[in-house]
Motif scaffolding. Structure first.
Motif, short mmCIF file in Angstrom:
data_model
loop_
_atom_site.label_atom_id
_atom_site.label_comp_id
_atom_site.label_asym_id
_atom_site.label_seq_id
_atom_site.Cartn_x
_atom_site.Cartn_y
_atom_site.Cartn_z
N VAL A 195 0.85 -1.18 0.00
CA VAL A 195 0.00 0.00 0.00
C VAL A 195 0.89 1.24 0.00
O VAL A 195 1.89 1.29 0.74
CB VAL A 195 -0.93 0.00 1.23
CG1 VAL A 195 -1.78 1.26 1.28
CG2 VAL A 195 -1.82 -1.24 1.21
N PRO A 196 0.60 2.24 -0.83
CA PRO A 196 1.44 3.45 -0.84
C PRO A 196 1.53 4.10 0.54
O PRO A 196 0.61 4.03 1.35
CB PRO A 196 0.73 4.36 -1.85
CG PRO A 196 -0.05 3.43 -2.72
CD PRO A 196 -0.47 2.29 -1.84
N LEU A 197 2.66 4.72 0.80
CA LEU A 197 2.98 5.45 2.03
C LEU A 197 3.18 4.51 3.21
O LEU A 197 4.27 4.39 3.73
CB LEU A 197 1.88 6.48 2.35
CG LEU A 197 1.66 7.58 1.30
CD1 LEU A 197 0.56 8.53 1.74
CD2 LEU A 197 2.95 8.34 1.05
N ILE A 198 2.14 3.80 3.64
CA ILE A 198 2.26 2.97 4.84
C ILE A 198 3.04 1.70 4.54
O ILE A 198 3.87 1.26 5.32
CB ILE A 198 0.87 2.66 5.42
CG1 ILE A 198 0.16 3.96 5.80
CG2 ILE A 198 0.99 1.75 6.64
CD1 ILE A 198 -1.23 3.76 6.35
N GLY A 199 2.77 1.06 3.39
CA GLY A 199 3.49 -0.14 3.02
C GLY A 199 2.85 -1.43 3.49
O GLY A 199 3.54 -2.46 3.56
N LEU A 200 1.57 -1.43 3.82
CA LEU A 200 0.91 -2.66 4.21
C LEU A 200 0.83 -3.61 3.01
O LEU A 200 0.64 -3.18 1.88
CB LEU A 200 -0.50 -2.36 4.74
CG LEU A 200 -0.55 -1.68 6.11
CD1 LEU A 200 -1.95 -1.18 6.41
CD2 LEU A 200 -0.09 -2.63 7.20
N PRO A 201 0.96 -4.94 3.25
CA PRO A 201 1.03 -5.88 2.13
C PRO A 201 -0.34 -6.28 1.62
O PRO A 201 -1.33 -6.31 2.35
CB PRO A 201 1.76 -7.09 2.74
CG PRO A 201 1.34 -7.05 4.18
CD PRO A 201 1.19 -5.60 4.54
N ALA A 202 -0.39 -6.60 0.33
CA ALA A 202 -1.58 -7.14 -0.32
C ALA A 202 -1.12 -8.22 -1.29
O ALA A 202 -0.17 -8.02 -2.03
CB ALA A 202 -2.36 -6.05 -1.05
N GLY A 203 -1.78 -9.36 -1.26
CA GLY A 203 -1.40 -10.47 -2.11
C GLY A 203 -2.01 -10.38 -3.49
O GLY A 203 -3.20 -10.08 -3.65
#
Length: 321
Positions: A195-203
């Motif tokens: 995810v942009p800025l925060i960097g949370l992952p998405a598969g």
């Protein structure tokens, strides 16, 4: 001699400014710490909630300080105005989150093929998983009717190469890859996007299979950092399709010649069904024995091996003796 009365200063405005100003750097520090690997996803969630609570508390205190200043006068209104500004800065992303919560369906796992989605990214379930998967085929079809499978006039091996090129260009972390062992074999590529800025992952799981028209491509986007993806996964699939079209256009030219519509796919399937299989036999001949050929299959004669004469064997033994 003039008598001067003390001018009251709003301590409430100073407290509001301190709390609201502390909320903004808390959010930025949490995002930087998570992207650097210092904190985990659950600690990031607590940090974001803390920053939002500080900002909203400062905003409430700033409004109260401005009201008291209007009634009683005094100094310190500048602190309240700055606190109001900081609080509104934090209120903007919260408002966007609330709007996304109401605009998009409560899903965090969607696929272009809801009846038979590609396998989910297993690494995502182990790392940074904060919420269980939420998948609803009927709800997804109603909310995202444009998220469907796509067919291309390409062999699976060529489409697989284009998919991998797009993932590498976007900077996704490829965690699983099953490349095609033949030009018309199915393949699978799984990667993790951030995810942009925060960097949370998405598969992101992309499956390529052979089709009567060439190849059929399906994508599955899933996230586990919240029970509601706020439309992020659907946007990831749309963005992936755009990047894939750009890569195919760069490699093959006009993308319109590569795309296959549903009408063309139905026509191709109908034509394929009209062709009889080699094992099909007419119904009248079902009970009859299979006719045998009237000649034997040709077999190359084996090379003749010359047998030694007995006299030669005896002569050889006498010579040795």
């Amino acid at each position: 001699m003039r008598k001067r009365y003390p001018v009251p200063r709003s301590e409430l405005g100073r407290a509001a400014r301190f709390m609201a100003a502390l909320g903004v750097p808390t959010l930025f520090a949490a995002a930087i710490a998570y992207r650097s690997g210092i904190i985990a996803a659950n600690q990031l969630e607590l940090s974001l909630l803390l920053g939002a609570a500080l900002g909203l508390s400062g905003l409430g205190l700033a409004i109260a300080a401005i009201i008291l200043w209007w009634q009683r006068g005094g100094t310190g209104v500048g602190d309240a105005v700055r606190a109001l500004f900081y609080g509104l800065v934090l209120l903007v992303p919260l408002t966007l989150l609330a709007a996304g919560w109401n605009m998009f369906p409560p899903l965090n796992d969607i696929s272009t093929d809801p009846s038979d989605p590609p396998p989910a990214v297993e690494a995502l379930a182990v790392r940074d998983a904060l919420a269980p998967p939420r998948f609803d085929a009927a709800l997804q079809t109603q909310a995202y009717p444009e998220i469907v499978s796509r067919r291309f006039r390409l062999e699976p091996v060529d489409l697989h190469a284009a998919v991998r090129k797009v993932m590498e260009k976007n900077g996704w972390e490829i965690v699983t890859e099953m490349p095609p062992d033949m030009r018309d074999s199915p393949s699978l590529v799984q990667a993790i996007a951030r995810v942009p800025l925060i960097g949370l992952p998405a598969g992101m799981s992309v499956r390529v299979e052979p089709d009567v028209t060439g190849s059929i491509l399906d994508v599955r986007a899933s996230s586990r950092f919240a029970a509601h993806d706020l439309g992020f996964n659907a946007q990831q699939i749309r963005s992936f399709y755009r990047d894939l079209d750009a890569a195919l256009t760069e490699a093959y030219g006009n993308i319109g010649r590569l795309n296959v519509t549903e009408e063309e796919a139905e026509e191709a399937r109908a034509q394929a069904e009209e062709l009889p299989l080699l094992t099909d036999r007419p119904a009248d001949d079902a009970g009859r024995p299979v006719p045998l050929p009237g000649f034997k299959p040709y077999q190359a004669p084996e090379p003749a091996v010359a047998e030694p004469e007995f006299d030669e064997i005896y002569q050889g033994e006498e010579t040795q003796g």
